[in-house]
Design a protein around this motif. Sequence first.
Motif, PDB file in Angstrom:
ATOM      1  N   SER A  63      -2.292   7.540  -6.745  1.00 53.56           N
ATOM      2  CA  SER A  63      -2.616   7.985  -5.391  1.00 53.56           C
ATOM      3  C   SER A  63      -3.875   8.849  -5.408  1.00 53.56           C
ATOM      4  CB  SER A  63      -1.427   8.762  -4.808  1.00 53.56           C
ATOM      5  OG  SER A  63      -1.711   9.197  -3.518  1.00 53.56           O
ATOM      6  N   TYR A  92      -2.254   1.588  -7.148  1.00 52.02           N
ATOM      7  CA  TYR A  92      -1.330   2.455  -6.400  1.00 52.02           C
ATOM      8  C   TYR A  92      -0.081   1.684  -5.964  1.00 52.02           C
ATOM      9  CZ  TYR A  92       0.596   4.920  -2.368  1.00 52.02           C
ATOM     10  OH  TYR A  92       1.449   5.501  -1.471  1.00 52.02           O
ATOM     11  N   TYR A  93      -0.283   0.525  -5.374  1.00 55.92           N
ATOM     12  CA  TYR A  93       0.869  -0.262  -4.908  1.00 55.92           C
ATOM     13  C   TYR A  93       1.688  -0.793  -6.079  1.00 55.92           C
ATOM     14  CZ  TYR A  93      -0.754   0.109  -0.116  1.00 55.92           C
ATOM     15  OH  TYR A  93      -1.120   0.595   1.118  1.00 55.92           O
ATOM     16  N   SER A  96       3.853   2.081  -7.143  1.00 54.70           N
ATOM     17  CA  SER A  96       4.880   2.486  -6.182  1.00 54.70           C
ATOM     18  C   SER A  96       5.937   1.412  -5.927  1.00 54.70           C
ATOM     19  CB  SER A  96       4.241   2.910  -4.856  1.00 54.70           C
ATOM     20  OG  SER A  96       3.562   1.842  -4.239  1.00 54.70           O
ATOM     21  N   LEU A  97       5.597   0.146  -6.199  1.00 56.94           N
ATOM     22  CA  LEU A  97       6.543  -0.950  -5.939  1.00 56.94           C
ATOM     23  C   LEU A  97       7.905  -0.768  -6.607  1.00 56.94           C
ATOM     24  CD1 LEU A  97       4.572  -4.278  -5.771  1.00 56.94           C
ATOM     25  CD2 LEU A  97       6.599  -3.737  -4.459  1.00 56.94           C
ATOM     26  N   PRO A 124       4.551   5.851   3.664  1.00 56.70           N
ATOM     27  CA  PRO A 124       3.489   4.942   3.224  1.00 56.70           C
ATOM     28  C   PRO A 124       2.309   4.865   4.177  1.00 56.70           C
ATOM     29  CG  PRO A 124       5.398   3.705   3.986  1.00 56.70           C
ATOM     30  CD  PRO A 124       5.799   5.147   3.966  1.00 56.70           C
ATOM     31  N   CYS A 158      -5.720  -2.269   2.729  1.00 58.40           N
ATOM     32  CA  CYS A 158      -4.439  -1.892   2.127  1.00 58.40           C
ATOM     33  C   CYS A 158      -3.528  -3.107   1.987  1.00 58.40           C
ATOM     34  CB  CYS A 158      -3.755  -0.809   2.958  1.00 58.40           C
ATOM     35  SG  CYS A 158      -4.603   0.782   2.923  1.00 58.40           S
ATOM     36  N   GLN A 162      -2.018  -4.450  -1.420  1.00 55.89           N
ATOM     37  CA  GLN A 162      -0.562  -4.538  -1.557  1.00 55.89           C
ATOM     38  C   GLN A 162      -0.115  -5.966  -1.883  1.00 55.89           C
ATOM     39  OE1 GLN A 162       1.820  -3.609   1.944  1.00 55.89           O
ATOM     40  NE2 GLN A 162       3.152  -2.363   0.644  1.00 55.89           N
ATOM     41  N   TYR A 166       1.923  -6.895  -5.224  1.00 53.22           N
ATOM     42  CA  TYR A 166       3.252  -7.518  -5.087  1.00 53.22           C
ATOM     43  C   TYR A 166       3.298  -8.869  -5.796  1.00 53.22           C
ATOM     44  CZ  TYR A 166       7.244  -9.881  -2.972  1.00 53.22           C
ATOM     45  OH  TYR A 166       8.409 -10.576  -2.801  1.00 53.22           O
TER      46      TYR A 166
END
Length: 193
Positions: A63, A92-93, A96-97, A124, A158, A162, A166
């Motif tokens: 982050s 970052y994603y 955090s996932l 988020p 973003c 993301q 993912y």
Amino acid sequence: MAPPARQRILDAAARLLRERGLARLTTREIALAADAAEGSITKNFGGKVGLLISLLSQELPESGAWREAATPPGERPMRDVLIDLLDRGIAYYAASLPLVAGAAADQELFAAYQAANRERGTGPHLALDEIADYLAACQRAGELPRSVDPYAMALALCGAAQAQAYTEYVGGAGTLRGERASRLAAVADFLMR
């Protein structure tokens, strides 16, 4: 000198969450790994949910790295900044996932996480808001055309980060087409149009 208990807890929790997932992780295990008293988690974070919120909202190293990519407007070419934001956004994603997935798997914990985010004004959306505010500053500095909607651009940036995080998390490395650098450059060029 050892880092303060708060930092040791955050580091241990992030590592253990990635290794084991949230559902099976206890505050006792986190405290042991952090060489801290279990009560330190409650004292510093209010419990497991507070620790999760801190990790996802403010404390993930990725982050901070994402924020560092947002250099002052005009310091670097906008295209380079967008590529850097995308690259760090993916990191970052990706970080955090596993945390969010673990929380979402436990309905009670996830409801507590959502409630705490509402109470604290965290969640988020903060990353999205920060990027949108940064892009608005770039627009005011003449780095982006006035016709650009900074919030829509932040949402696209973003979302692209993301989606890539993912896809690689679920499908594994190499799932996405082409080389990463080329893909990020193409997304940045698209956003610049």
